[in-house]
Design a protein around this motif. Structure first.
Motif, PDB file in Angstrom:
ATOM      1  N   LYS A  51       0.760  -1.179  -0.037  1.00 14.01           N
ATOM      2  CA  LYS A  51      -0.002  -0.064  -0.106  1.00 14.01           C
ATOM      3  C   LYS A  51       0.857   1.128   0.000  1.00 14.01           C
ATOM      4  N   LYS A  52       0.139   2.374  -0.604  1.00 14.20           N
ATOM      5  CA  LYS A  52       0.866   3.809  -0.656  1.00 14.20           C
ATOM      6  C   LYS A  52       1.042   4.187   1.054  1.00 14.20           C
ATOM      7  N   GLY A  53       2.012   5.007   0.958  1.00 13.38           N
ATOM      8  CA  GLY A  53       2.098   5.648   2.420  1.00 13.38           C
ATOM      9  C   GLY A  53       2.758   4.543   3.525  1.00 13.38           C
ATOM     10  N   GLN A  54       3.166   3.655   3.104  1.00 18.87           N
ATOM     11  CA  GLN A  54       3.845   2.519   3.947  1.00 18.87           C
ATOM     12  C   GLN A  54       5.288   2.804   3.824  1.00 18.87           C
ATOM     13  N   SER A  55       6.007   3.334   4.940  1.00 19.21           N
ATOM     14  CA  SER A  55       7.382   3.831   4.695  1.00 19.21           C
ATOM     15  C   SER A  55       8.189   2.496   4.293  1.00 19.21           C
ATOM     16  N   PRO A  56       9.009   2.537   3.430  1.00 19.37           N
ATOM     17  CA  PRO A  56      10.015   1.626   3.228  1.00 19.37           C
ATOM     18  C   PRO A  56      10.855   1.048   4.220  1.00 19.37           C
ATOM     19  N   ARG A  57      11.098  -0.279   4.531  1.00 14.19           N
ATOM     20  CA  ARG A  57      11.718  -0.735   5.564  1.00 14.19           C
ATOM     21  C   ARG A  57      12.493  -1.862   5.023  1.00 14.19           C
ATOM     22  N   LYS A  58      13.413  -2.267   5.583  1.00 17.12           N
ATOM     23  CA  LYS A  58      14.306  -3.564   5.676  1.00 17.12           C
ATOM     24  C   LYS A  58      13.515  -4.443   6.556  1.00 17.12           C
ATOM     25  N   MET A  59      12.914  -5.876   6.105  1.00 15.92           N
ATOM     26  CA  MET A  59      12.284  -6.601   7.000  1.00 15.92           C
ATOM     27  C   MET A  59      13.200  -7.765   7.199  1.00 15.92           C
ATOM     28  N   PRO A  60      13.051  -8.533   8.165  1.00 19.48           N
ATOM     29  CA  PRO A  60      13.792  -9.511   8.463  1.00 19.48           C
ATOM     30  C   PRO A  60      13.438 -10.833   7.482  1.00 19.48           C
ATOM     31  N   LYS A  61      14.048 -11.880   7.684  1.00 15.57           N
ATOM     32  CA  LYS A  61      13.464 -12.920   7.002  1.00 15.57           C
ATOM     33  C   LYS A  61      12.078 -13.518   7.565  1.00 15.57           C
ATOM     34  N   ALA A  62      11.436 -13.723   6.619  1.00 21.54           N
ATOM     35  CA  ALA A  62       9.972 -14.174   6.986  1.00 21.54           C
ATOM     36  C   ALA A  62       9.814 -15.204   7.832  1.00 21.54           C
ATOM     37  N   SER A  63       9.038 -15.115   8.963  1.00 19.76           N
ATOM     38  CA  SER A  63       8.800 -16.108   9.867  1.00 19.76           C
ATOM     39  C   SER A  63       7.895 -17.286   9.386  1.00 19.76           C
ATOM     40  N   SER A  64       7.785 -18.217   9.821  1.00 19.42           N
ATOM     41  CA  SER A  64       6.851 -19.543   9.649  1.00 19.42           C
ATOM     42  C   SER A  64       5.629 -19.039   9.519  1.00 19.42           C
ATOM     43  N   SER A  65       5.058 -18.077  10.518  1.00 21.39           N
ATOM     44  CA  SER A  65       3.687 -17.873  10.337  1.00 21.39           C
ATOM     45  C   SER A  65       3.414 -16.899   9.106  1.00 21.39           C
ATOM     46  N   SER A  66       4.203 -15.997   8.673  1.00 19.30           N
ATOM     47  CA  SER A  66       3.808 -15.243   7.571  1.00 19.30           C
ATOM     48  C   SER A  66       4.023 -16.288   6.329  1.00 19.30           C
ATOM     49  N   THR A  67       4.797 -17.041   6.452  1.00 26.58           N
ATOM     50  CA  THR A  67       4.646 -17.999   5.262  1.00 26.58           C
ATOM     51  C   THR A  67       3.496 -18.920   5.138  1.00 26.58           C
ATOM     52  N   ILE A  68       3.113 -19.392   6.320  1.00 28.19           N
ATOM     53  CA  ILE A  68       1.784 -20.331   6.446  1.00 28.19           C
ATOM     54  C   ILE A  68       0.494 -19.543   5.821  1.00 28.19           C
ATOM     55  N   LEU A  69       0.471 -18.199   6.408  1.00 25.30           N
ATOM     56  CA  LEU A  69      -0.834 -17.236   6.128  1.00 25.30           C
ATOM     57  C   LEU A  69      -0.601 -17.194   4.491  1.00 25.30           C
ATOM     58  N   LEU A  70       0.436 -16.738   3.891  1.00 27.88           N
ATOM     59  CA  LEU A  70       0.546 -16.538   2.583  1.00 27.88           C
ATOM     60  C   LEU A  70       0.036 -17.730   1.904  1.00 27.88           C
ATOM     61  N   LEU A  71       0.483 -19.089   2.263  1.00 26.57           N
ATOM     62  CA  LEU A  71       0.375 -20.124   1.425  1.00 26.57           C
ATOM     63  C   LEU A  71      -1.455 -20.423   1.613  1.00 26.57           C
ATOM     64  N   ILE A  72      -1.965 -20.232   2.649  1.00 23.79           N
ATOM     65  CA  ILE A  72      -3.326 -20.107   3.037  1.00 23.79           C
ATOM     66  C   ILE A  72      -3.976 -19.516   1.712  1.00 23.79           C
ATOM     67  N   SER A  73      -3.596 -18.200   1.850  1.00 31.67           N
ATOM     68  CA  SER A  73      -4.340 -17.162   0.835  1.00 31.67           C
ATOM     69  C   SER A  73      -4.124 -17.574  -0.682  1.00 31.67           C
ATOM     70  N   ILE A  74      -2.763 -18.084  -0.946  1.00 34.00           N
ATOM     71  CA  ILE A  74      -2.702 -18.692  -2.119  1.00 34.00           C
ATOM     72  C   ILE A  74      -3.465 -19.731  -2.597  1.00 34.00           C
ATOM     73  N   CYS A  75      -3.923 -20.678  -1.741  1.00 34.43           N
ATOM     74  CA  CYS A  75      -4.867 -21.915  -1.984  1.00 34.43           C
ATOM     75  C   CYS A  75      -6.094 -21.314  -2.211  1.00 34.43           C
ATOM     76  N   ASP A  76      -6.464 -20.236  -1.516  1.00 34.87           N
ATOM     77  CA  ASP A  76      -8.008 -19.621  -1.555  1.00 34.87           C
ATOM     78  C   ASP A  76      -8.135 -19.168  -3.030  1.00 34.87           C
ATOM     79  N   ILE A  77      -6.977 -18.462  -3.497  1.00 35.76           N
ATOM     80  CA  ILE A  77      -6.946 -17.692  -4.615  1.00 35.76           C
ATOM     81  C   ILE A  77      -7.077 -18.575  -5.785  1.00 35.76           C
ATOM     82  N   LEU A  78      -6.423 -19.727  -5.741  1.00 38.86           N
ATOM     83  CA  LEU A  78      -6.286 -20.696  -6.778  1.00 38.86           C
ATOM     84  C   LEU A  78      -7.645 -21.576  -6.856  1.00 38.86           C
TER      85      LEU A  78
END
Length: 395
Positions: A51-78
């Motif tokens: 989204k616009k307005g979010q300040s760019p930042r360096k993020m740490p390596k993705a946690s297992s939580s973020s990976t799993i939540l992304l995969l759930i969303s991908i399954c729903d999209i497909l």
């Protein structure tokens, strides 16, 4: 929508209950599925885009939580794309779909499309159920400091392995020995329904237990060695509990109609004649829940993003930058605003202030990747609070 009735409709000699719901206003039903899946698909993608307005930042390596939540969303999209494609073909080529009911035919493409599209939808949503179960397991194990990114490979193996195995097994038993002879008795259909609804019932029964135990473990973790449980820790535990409640609420809303509908249809199948007058109310309830399924099943993707991330806004930033899914900002009482240093700098500061033992190095590295926002914090209790908040993305 995702229902084992999609596969049983591919049988020319389908049962009367399946015939009842699949022939009830098919144009309206397909239109409802397309509309609901399209809205959910667009809103889900909108939620996940930067989204616009979010300040760019360096993020740490993705946690297992973020990976799993992304995969759930991908399954729903497909899965939603599969619904849109299947319903569009049904609406656009009614003659092509009508050939499925012909027993003695030479054209195999209608049956191939029917089976293939139904399996695609069923597999993706089943995989989403397994990933949701893995999220509950991972949440509990991470709080217990027994899991992390290293276990994501095991989750992949379990999710896709069990999803494919159960889907193929159910389809093979349903269509044995051929499409023309399937549905000749419940011995073909029941194993298929069991393999379809097993992951759904697993999430419905086991996830609340794991979530409740995770909340209890979070309380113990935040108290730490000093046994102090301040208002900040209490609020953090409450917000995590609300997160879990929203996830289960969305799941129950989207899939309870499937269980009710399937129970009603099985009851109708047990009757000698489902068109009897005393069964009129049951038939009406089955048809109503059938339409509700077409609305709620595809909406799971969007509703889950609301439960995971909250509403992220409309202002999309199409300028690509390497980043993980937008995390909700953490509480200012826990972590200072705009404190997003890299994991490497955090690790060096921690090394200067504390000596990390060799036996705990692997767990500490995992914690460091999720605790990068707490670079200047040296208090163990604050570190644990930051650790939990970062993993569960609590505001």
């Amino acid at each position: 929508m995702a229902s084992p009735r999609l596969e049983t409709y591919c049988c020319p000699n389908r049962d009367a209950a399946t015939q009842l719901v699949m022939n009830f206003q098919p144009e309206v039903f397909c239109g409802v599925c397309i509309g609901s899946a399209s809205v959910s698909l667009l809103l889900t993608i909108l939620q996940l885009l930067p989204k616009k307005g979010q300040s760019p930042r360096k993020m740490p390596k993705a946690s297992s939580s973020s990976t799993i939540l992304l995969l759930i969303s991908i399954c729903d999209i497909l899965g939603g794309l599969g619904m849109i494609f299947r319903s569009s073909v049904w609406l656009g080529f009614p003659g092509f779909i009508a050939n499925i009911s012909v027993v003695n035919r030479t054209d195999v493409w209608p049956s191939a499309f029917c089976v293939g599209s139904a399996m695609w939808i069923q597999l993706l949503y089943s995989a989403g159920f397994w990933w949701l179960f893995c999220y509950a397991v991972d949440s509990y194990l991470v709080v217990r400091r027994s899991a992390g990114l290293s276990t994501i490979v095991l989750y992949h193996m379990m999710t896709w392995g069990l999803g494919v195995m159960l889907c193929v097994e159910g389809i093979a038993l349903l269509y044995y020995p051929s499409l023309s002879s399937c549905e000749n008795g419940l011995e073909h259909a029941i194993p298929h329904y069991i393999t379809t609804y097993a992951p759904l019932l697993l999430v419905l029964v086991v996830n609340p237990i794991l979530f409740r135990r995770t909340v209890s473990a979070v309380a113990s973790l935040l108290k730490g060695r000093q046994g102090i449980y301040t208002e900040n820790e209490r609020r953090l535990g409450t917000e995590i509990q609300i997160r879990f409640f929203k996830i289960m609420l969305v799941f129950i809303i989207c899939w309870s109609s499937n269980i009710i509908n399937e129970s009603l249809l099985f009851y109708l199948e047990m009757q000698p004649d489902i068109n009897e007058i005393p069964l009129k109310n049951i038939r009406s309830a089955a048809l109503i829940t059938w339409i509700i399924m077409g609305v709620l099943n595809p909406m799971q993707g969007f509703l889950f993003t609301l439960a995971f991330y909250g509403w992220t806004g409309w202002r999309v930033d199409l300028k690509w930058r390497k980043r993980e899914i937008p995390w909700e900002s953490m509480s200012s009482s826990t972590v200072g605003e705009n404190a997003y240093p890299s994991p490497v700098n955090y690790q060096s500061n921690i090394h200067d202030s504390k000596k990390i033992s060799t036996t705990d190095s692997q767990q500490t590295d995992e914690a460091i990747s999720m605790l990068s926002e707490a670079q200047m914090m040296e208090d163990d209790q604050l570190l644990m609070q930051c650790y939990v908040a970062k993993y569960f993305s609590v505001r």
